[in-house]
Motif scaffolding. Structure first.
Motif, PDB file in Angstrom:
ATOM      1  N   MET A   1     -42.382  24.145  55.891  1.00  0.00           N
ATOM      2  CA  MET A   1     -41.779  23.135  55.012  1.00  0.00           C
ATOM      3  C   MET A   1     -40.258  23.204  55.154  1.00  0.00           C
ATOM      4  N   ARG A   2     -39.611  22.043  55.100  1.00  0.00           N
ATOM      5  CA  ARG A   2     -38.165  22.016  55.252  1.00  0.00           C
ATOM      6  C   ARG A   2     -37.531  21.366  54.033  1.00  0.00           C
ATOM      7  N   ILE A 205     -43.893  10.324  55.971  1.00  0.00           N
ATOM      8  CA  ILE A 205     -44.677  10.946  54.902  1.00  0.00           C
ATOM      9  C   ILE A 205     -45.613   9.900  54.304  1.00  0.00           C
ATOM     10  N   GLU A 206     -46.643  10.360  53.637  1.00  0.00           N
ATOM     11  CA  GLU A 206     -47.641   9.448  53.074  1.00  0.00           C
ATOM     12  C   GLU A 206     -47.311   8.990  51.662  1.00  0.00           C
ATOM     13  N   GLN A 213     -42.376  18.409  47.287  1.00  0.00           N
ATOM     14  CA  GLN A 213     -42.419  19.703  47.972  1.00  0.00           C
ATOM     15  C   GLN A 213     -41.070  20.009  48.611  1.00  0.00           C
ATOM     16  N   PHE A 214     -40.467  18.993  49.247  1.00  0.00           N
ATOM     17  CA  PHE A 214     -39.121  19.166  49.802  1.00  0.00           C
ATOM     18  C   PHE A 214     -38.152  19.562  48.699  1.00  0.00           C
ATOM     19  N   ASP A 215     -38.227  18.865  47.578  1.00  0.00           N
ATOM     20  CA  ASP A 215     -37.298  19.053  46.479  1.00  0.00           C
ATOM     21  C   ASP A 215     -37.408  20.458  45.898  1.00  0.00           C
ATOM     22  N   GLN A 216     -38.622  20.956  45.740  1.00  0.00           N
ATOM     23  CA  GLN A 216     -38.818  22.287  45.193  1.00  0.00           C
ATOM     24  C   GLN A 216     -38.219  23.347  46.101  1.00  0.00           C
TER      25      GLN A 216
END
Length: 223
Positions: A1-2, A205-206, A213-216
């Motif tokens: 994840m990035r 992305i969907e 998830q990116f934000d977290q």
């Protein structure tokens, strides 16, 4: 994840999310389920510091308007137009208006009106012309605000979204296409557009759930 970085470096763009590109205006350019992108556009905007938008603003007597003898999608010769289209998104009509549930235009941080000239039918939101010499100011706004990442949704995936994404990538922005916030004219051209955007470096992305998830991860990294 990035990570997609700090919120202040992120912009969200609503591309041509107008009634004229939805079944609400069936005689214009109704993209199937086009009116259903609003919730995703509003959600992705919560991840960004800036929200920008674009609108087609076409004259009813444009040179590229289709006729019985020159139907929709038939080619037309012109420096800044390539295909015939029905009359759509004429200022002052229902088709010109943003789909219900989106902010008023005055609430966006930057807004682009394109295709005003009768002999020009641009698709991307960054340039008024096909040669990409006459800027709409969008790229300059993003650079002025030190934006690094642009989240993209809108209508239609296979035309105005695609060209806007390609222009943003060419300008050096990390560009994330939220398919949940997009709809295309046809399945085949939409899939072709997704492949082309991805080949040029777009992140696909969907839905905005993936942005969460990116934000977290960004919160963990940047504290």
């Amino acid at each position: 994840m990035r990570s997609i970085g700090l919120k202040k470096t992120i912009a969200s763009i609503d591309v041509d999310t107008q009634n004229g590109f939805t079944p609400l205006c069936p005689t214009e350019l109704p993209v199937p389920d086009g009116e259903q992108v609003v919730a995703e556009l509003n959600q992705q905007a919560t991840f960004a510091q800036y929200r920008v938008g674009t609108k087609d603003a076409h004259p009813a007597n444009a040179d590229w308007v289709s006729t019985q003898d020159a139907p929709v999608l038939s080619p037309i010769v012109g420096r800044n137009m390539d295909l015939r289209w029905p009359v759509h998104c004429v200022p002052g009509t229902k088709g010109f208006e943003l789909v219900k549930g989106l902010p008023h235009v005055s609430q966006y941080d930057f807004f682009v009106y394109k295709g005003v000239e009768p002999d020009m039918h641009p698709y991307g939101g960054c340039y008024h012309d096909f040669a990409e010499k006459v800027s709409t100011g969008l790229i300059e706004f993003l650079r002025c605000k030190e934006v690094k990442t642009v989240l993209v949704g809108g209508l239609a995936t296979d035309y105005c979204v695609k060209y806007t994404v390609l222009q943003l990538l060419a300008a050096g922005f990390e560009t994330i296409v939220n398919l949940g916030a997009c709809r295309g004219i046809s399945p085949q051209t939409t899939q072709d557009a997704i492949k082309e955007m991805k080949a040029q470096g777009a992140i696909i992305i969907e839905s905005s759930r993936e942005l969460r998830q990116f934000d977290q991860l960004s919160e963990v990294i940047h504290g």
